[in-house]
Design a protein around this motif. Structure first.
Motif, PDB file in Angstrom:
ATOM      1  N   PRO A  80      -6.411   2.572  -3.238  1.00 47.14           N
ATOM      2  CA  PRO A  80      -5.406   2.396  -2.503  1.00 47.14           C
ATOM      3  C   PRO A  80      -5.324   3.365  -1.316  1.00 47.14           C
ATOM      4  O   PRO A  80      -4.739   3.071  -0.225  1.00 47.14           O
ATOM      5  CB  PRO A  80      -4.210   2.680  -3.405  1.00 47.14           C
TER       6      PRO A  80
ATOM      7  N   GLU B  55     -13.155   6.495  -8.349  1.00 46.42           N
ATOM      8  CA  GLU B  55     -13.178   5.637  -7.144  1.00 46.42           C
ATOM      9  C   GLU B  55     -11.977   4.462  -7.287  1.00 46.42           C
ATOM     10  O   GLU B  55     -11.441   4.064  -6.119  1.00 46.42           O
ATOM     11  CB  GLU B  55     -14.722   4.889  -6.945  1.00 46.42           C
TER      12      GLU B  55
ATOM     13  N   MET C  72      -7.915   4.493   0.038  1.00 49.79           N
ATOM     14  CA  MET C  72      -8.841   4.114   1.085  1.00 49.79           C
ATOM     15  C   MET C  72      -8.383   3.257   2.163  1.00 49.79           C
ATOM     16  O   MET C  72      -8.327   3.108   3.174  1.00 49.79           O
ATOM     17  CB  MET C  72     -10.194   3.645   0.562  1.00 49.79           C
ATOM     18  N   TYR C  73      -7.652   2.276   1.522  1.00 49.13           N
ATOM     19  CA  TYR C  73      -6.904   1.189   2.322  1.00 49.13           C
ATOM     20  C   TYR C  73      -5.598   1.884   3.222  1.00 49.13           C
ATOM     21  O   TYR C  73      -5.399   1.226   4.172  1.00 49.13           O
ATOM     22  CB  TYR C  73      -6.481   0.041   1.255  1.00 49.13           C
TER      23      TYR C  73
ATOM     24  N   ASN D 179       0.707  -1.233  -0.004  1.00 45.42           N
ATOM     25  CA  ASN D 179      -0.034  -0.005   0.025  1.00 45.42           C
ATOM     26  C   ASN D 179       0.790   1.296  -0.057  1.00 45.42           C
ATOM     27  O   ASN D 179       0.566   2.254  -0.808  1.00 45.42           O
ATOM     28  CB  ASN D 179      -0.977  -0.017   1.316  1.00 45.42           C
TER      29      ASN D 179
ATOM     30  N   ARG E 122      -3.759   5.352 -10.504  1.00 51.14           N
ATOM     31  CA  ARG E 122      -4.038   4.754  -9.330  1.00 51.14           C
ATOM     32  C   ARG E 122      -2.567   4.276  -8.706  1.00 51.14           C
ATOM     33  O   ARG E 122      -2.620   4.283  -7.346  1.00 51.14           O
ATOM     34  CB  ARG E 122      -4.847   3.324  -9.511  1.00 51.14           C
TER      35      ARG E 122
ATOM     36  N   PHE F 166       1.378  -0.565  -8.682  1.00 54.09           N
ATOM     37  CA  PHE F 166       1.289  -1.554  -9.580  1.00 54.09           C
ATOM     38  C   PHE F 166       0.563  -0.966 -10.757  1.00 54.09           C
ATOM     39  O   PHE F 166      -0.305  -0.137 -10.651  1.00 54.09           O
ATOM     40  CB  PHE F 166       0.565  -2.906  -9.151  1.00 54.09           C
TER      41      PHE F 166
ATOM     42  N   SER G  35     -16.359   3.831 -10.353  1.00 54.27           N
ATOM     43  CA  SER G  35     -15.821   4.910 -11.421  1.00 54.27           C
ATOM     44  C   SER G  35     -14.290   5.004 -11.397  1.00 54.27           C
ATOM     45  O   SER G  35     -13.714   4.587 -10.470  1.00 54.27           O
ATOM     46  CB  SER G  35     -16.412   6.193 -10.968  1.00 54.27           C
TER      47      SER G  35
ATOM     48  N   ARG H 141      -8.580  12.280  -0.133  1.00 56.61           N
ATOM     49  CA  ARG H 141      -8.692  11.313  -1.168  1.00 56.61           C
ATOM     50  C   ARG H 141      -9.155  11.605  -2.446  1.00 56.61           C
ATOM     51  O   ARG H 141      -8.402  11.626  -3.268  1.00 56.61           O
ATOM     52  CB  ARG H 141      -9.649   9.939  -0.503  1.00 56.61           C
TER      53      ARG H 141
ATOM     54  N   ASN I 162      -6.602  -4.265 -14.617  1.00 56.63           N
ATOM     55  CA  ASN I 162      -6.980  -4.771 -13.523  1.00 56.63           C
ATOM     56  C   ASN I 162      -7.728  -3.469 -12.633  1.00 56.63           C
ATOM     57  O   ASN I 162      -7.314  -3.304 -11.572  1.00 56.63           O
ATOM     58  CB  ASN I 162      -5.904  -5.056 -12.441  1.00 56.63           C
ATOM     59  N   LEU I 163      -8.732  -2.697 -13.432  1.00 61.60           N
ATOM     60  CA  LEU I 163      -9.424  -1.819 -12.723  1.00 61.60           C
ATOM     61  C   LEU I 163     -10.558  -2.553 -12.269  1.00 61.60           C
ATOM     62  O   LEU I 163     -10.924  -3.675 -12.724  1.00 61.60           O
ATOM     63  CB  LEU I 163      -9.768  -0.788 -13.813  1.00 61.60           C
ATOM     64  N   LEU I 164     -11.184  -2.067 -11.171  1.00 63.54           N
ATOM     65  CA  LEU I 164     -12.274  -2.533 -10.671  1.00 63.54           C
ATOM     66  C   LEU I 164     -13.588  -2.001 -11.401  1.00 63.54           C
ATOM     67  O   LEU I 164     -13.858  -0.863 -11.394  1.00 63.54           O
ATOM     68  CB  LEU I 164     -12.675  -2.024  -9.150  1.00 63.54           C
TER      69      LEU I 164
ATOM     70  N   PHE J  81      -0.657  -2.937 -14.283  1.00 64.99           N
ATOM     71  CA  PHE J  81      -0.651  -4.405 -14.840  1.00 64.99           C
ATOM     72  C   PHE J  81      -0.836  -4.383 -16.516  1.00 64.99           C
ATOM     73  O   PHE J  81      -1.394  -3.446 -17.189  1.00 64.99           O
ATOM     74  CB  PHE J  81      -1.749  -5.309 -14.249  1.00 64.99           C
TER      75      PHE J  81
END
Ligand SMILES: Nc1ncnc2c1ncn2[C@@H]1O[C@H](COP(=O)(O)OP(=O)(O)OP(=O)(O)O)[C@@H](O)[C@H]1O
Ligand SMILES: [Mg+2]
Lengths: 398, 241
Positions: free
Chosen positions: B110, B105, B112-113, B85, B157, B90, B102, B121, B96-98, B92
């Motif tokens: 990272p 978001e 948020m974690y 974190n 990100r 990273f 959005s 943020r 590898n987006l969620l 990739f």
């Protein structure tokens, strides 16, 4: 990461597949709703029973004397003494002598009119009042006068409301009507309290074989003393008869308690059966969560690569399961309410009683708590599985 | 130069039935703070294996890996997560987006974690999205963006948490040559800003721009030096894929 954020994330995830979420919740919804309806039904039955018993008088004891197994006997004098000696629990007593036999008004016969011999205190004990004429008096009892008080039904049906001063024939005897009892029921009907005749117990007992009343009504100073009052009467009667099969003392409160206990056992069993569907619902949640963990393996891998700890992932999935389950619980409560009103309407329509199916606030709070707990319980295993995924394996997962 | 990543005889073996696959076989190298390194080699030579170990996503079978002087082998799972974190970003090949979040978001994840408060943020996410030129797309979903744009989101990100090391495993593998050059330019920009960048690539035209090349073959380092050196780059490497 804050809990509120985890929660917001869970809600989004749940909303992103509404149909699936709803199906997942179904077991919980059914479980909660059925538990609520059953507990509500139990509450309704209990209230109904209590009301019924209240109208019969929960602050009274009924004493029956058989004299079986003893050659001694107790009569009015002893009963009056017992009540006087236990004045902290017992307040008044009246013999109740039931007379069988046709009631005749002129040429007409009234088949169902009940005839009871009572003391001058009886009306006060039962909370009855007189609307016309007078009630029974000590002198009537003392002199065994052939007088009586009739119920409003008798007054209305056979005397057009002018019963006082008229005659009524019970069996072979003529009685003069001295008073009319105030109407008790909402509507005048046959076979109710309004369809009865009260005589002085002495003149009624004169027509019995033994000449002594064998049944007594005793009022308590307070409803709470039902058990003590009953015990006091029993002790005194045992002293007289020397046998406990010679008498029987019945307490309405005791019977109500007994019936309530039985009802509670029944309701608990039914609710437990309904609660099985909660467990089934929980397994449904576990199943869907396991599928969801598999489907979201890559997402979990990405989140871990970005720094999510095991605890965070665990929390995310547990909160998701608990939220799903809790929302199911809320819907279940709403459905339970709807079904309860429906059940109330059905009971009223079919059984013609005024019983209301009332889910208690306790059961609702518990239903909600239980559904959330089920989410946590059954969501934990899949969440643990998600949390323990190896980040690199999860990232490679297709 | 201050050593940031130290590999000391790092091995990663996989047991495939009878056979032992030596994905990383006694790999030793040191990458200093602020370096730009390209890891090259044929398919299956162990590049990703190396990268995953550097990224604390995987642990070596044997050997020692020091990151900022700390032995990664001694860290527990929570510490590994925290390291990923705070220290690592990273990028990739597959972005590898969620997909349900959005663009904005995604960049915030990272942070948020890391426990960064919401307002902060937002601010940082907007800043890095501005930097990769996607400020106007912040409300889009990843699947509403082109491949190049998605890769820029993933760069944003990776940057959001302000990590010391940027790890990019074939970041241009799925992009056309023009877009690839844009992404490369961005990585070079990050390097100029003082960040350490480790890049895996098949593309010689990209690898050649890196000041230092590490070439792997069968899990071993066969070249470690400047891009212009002999044996740094093999022509037609892509053909071997
Ligand atoms: N989880 C695993 N289980 C078994 N073998 C593995 C596993 N991961 C990698 N390998 C093997 O380790 C070797 C190195 O793999 P790695 O992914 O590091 O190669 P690579 O250089 O990144 O290749 P590419 O350029 O195709 O991405 C390969 O032979 C691969 O089959
Ligand atoms: Mg690879």
């Amino acid at each position: 990461m804050k809990l509120s954020e985890s929660f917001a994330m869970a809600v989004r995830s749940i909303l992103s597949s509404k149909m699936r979420t709803f199906l997942t919740m179904l077991g919980i919804i059914i479980g909660i709703a059925s538990v609520m309806v059953i507990v509500g039904l139990g509450n309704g039955m209990q209230n109904y029973m209590e009301e019924m018993f209240q109208s019969m008088g929960t602050n009274t004891l009924t004493v029956s004397l058989f004299g079986r197994g003893s050659n001694r006997s107790a009569g009015e004098e002893e009963m009056y003494e017992i009540v006087a000696e236990n004045s902290q629990y017992l307040s008044q007593v009246s013999p109740t002598v039931s007379i069988q036999g046709a009631v005749k008004i002129g040429a007409e016969t009234s088949d169902y009119t009940s005839v009871t011999g009572v003391s001058e205190d009886y009306f006060h004990m039962m909370g009855y009042t007189v609307s016309q004429g007078r009630g029974l008096q000590y002198i009537d009892v003392e002199k065994r006068l052939n007088v009586c008080v009739v119920g409003e039904y008798v007054n209305h049906t056979y005397y057009d409301g002018n019963a006082v001063g008229q005659l009524i024939r019970i069996g072979s005897q003529q009685y003069a009507i001295v008073g009319v009892m105030t109407q008790e029921s909402d509507t005048l009907e046959e076979r109710t309290t309004d369809d009865s005749v009260f005589l002085p117990y002495s003149s009624a007992a004169a027509r019995l074989e033994g000449g002594e009343p064998t049944s007594y009504l005793v009022t308590l100073t307070d409803e709470r003393y039902a058990a003590q009052g009953k015990a006091a009467v029993e002790d005194a009667l045992y002293d007289i008869y020397g046998s406990d099969s010679a008498y029987y003392v019945m307490s309405m409160t005791e019977i109500l308690d007994l019936m309530t206990d039985m009802l509670n056992v029944m309701i608990t069993i039914l609710a437990a059966i309904a609660a099985i569907s909660l467990v089934v619902g929980g397994i449904g949640i576990m199943n869907i969560m396991l599928v969801s963990v598999t489907e979201r393996t890559r997402e979990i891998g990405i989140r871990k690569a970005l720094g999510a700890k095991e605890r965070t992932i665990l929390l995310q999935f547990v909160i998701e399961a608990a939220t799903t389950s809790a929302i199911g619980g809320v819907i279940g409560i709403a459905v339970g309410y709807g079904l309860s009103s429906l059940a109330t309407m059905l009971v009223v329509a079919l059984l013609e009683t005024s019983m209301a199916v009332t889910p208690s606030a306790d059961s609702i709070a518990m239903a909600f708590g239980v559904s959330a707990a089920i989410g946590v319980l059954f969501g934990y295993l899949p969440a643990k599985k998600a949390a323990q995924l190896n980040p690199i394996d999860a990232l490679r997962y297709e | 130069m201050e050593p940031l990543i130290v590999f000391d005889h790092v091995c990663k073996f996989y047991q495939m039935g009878e056979e032992t696959v030596r994905a990383a076989d006694e790999i030793s190298f040191t990458i200093g703070k602020g370096e730009f390194v390209a890891i090259v080699g044929r398919s299956g030579s162990g590049k990703s294996t190396c990268m995953n170990i550097i990224g604390c996503l995987d642990v070596p079978t044997s050997g020692k890996y020091l990151l900022q002087g700390r032995d990664v082998g001694q860290m527990d799972k929570n510490e590994l997560a925290e390291t990923r974190n705070h220290l690592l970003g990273f990028i990739f090949q597959q972005y590898n987006l969620l997909p349900k979040l959005s663009v904005m978001e995604n960049v915030e994840v990272p942070l948020m974690y890391a426990g960064v408060p919401k307002a902060e943020r937002r601010r940082r996410a907007e800043e890095v999205l501005e930097k990769v030129g996607l400020a106007d797309k912040k409300r889009h979903r990843p699947n509403q963006l082109s491949g190049g744009q998605q890769q820029r989101v993933s760069i944003a990100r990776a940057l959001a948490g302000d990590p010391a090391v940027i790890l990019a495993d074939e970041p241009t593998g799925a992009l056309d040559s023009r877009t690839s050059r844009d992404v490369l330019a961005m990585l070079q920009q990050l390097h100029r800003e003082g960040r350490t960048v480790v890049l895996i690539t098949h593309d010689n035209s990209i690898a050649i721009t890196a000041p230092r090349i590490i070439r792997l073959e069968d899990g071993k380092v066969v070249y470690d030096g400047p891009a212009r050196g002999k044996g740094a780059l093999v022509t037609h490497e892509e053909v071997a894929v």
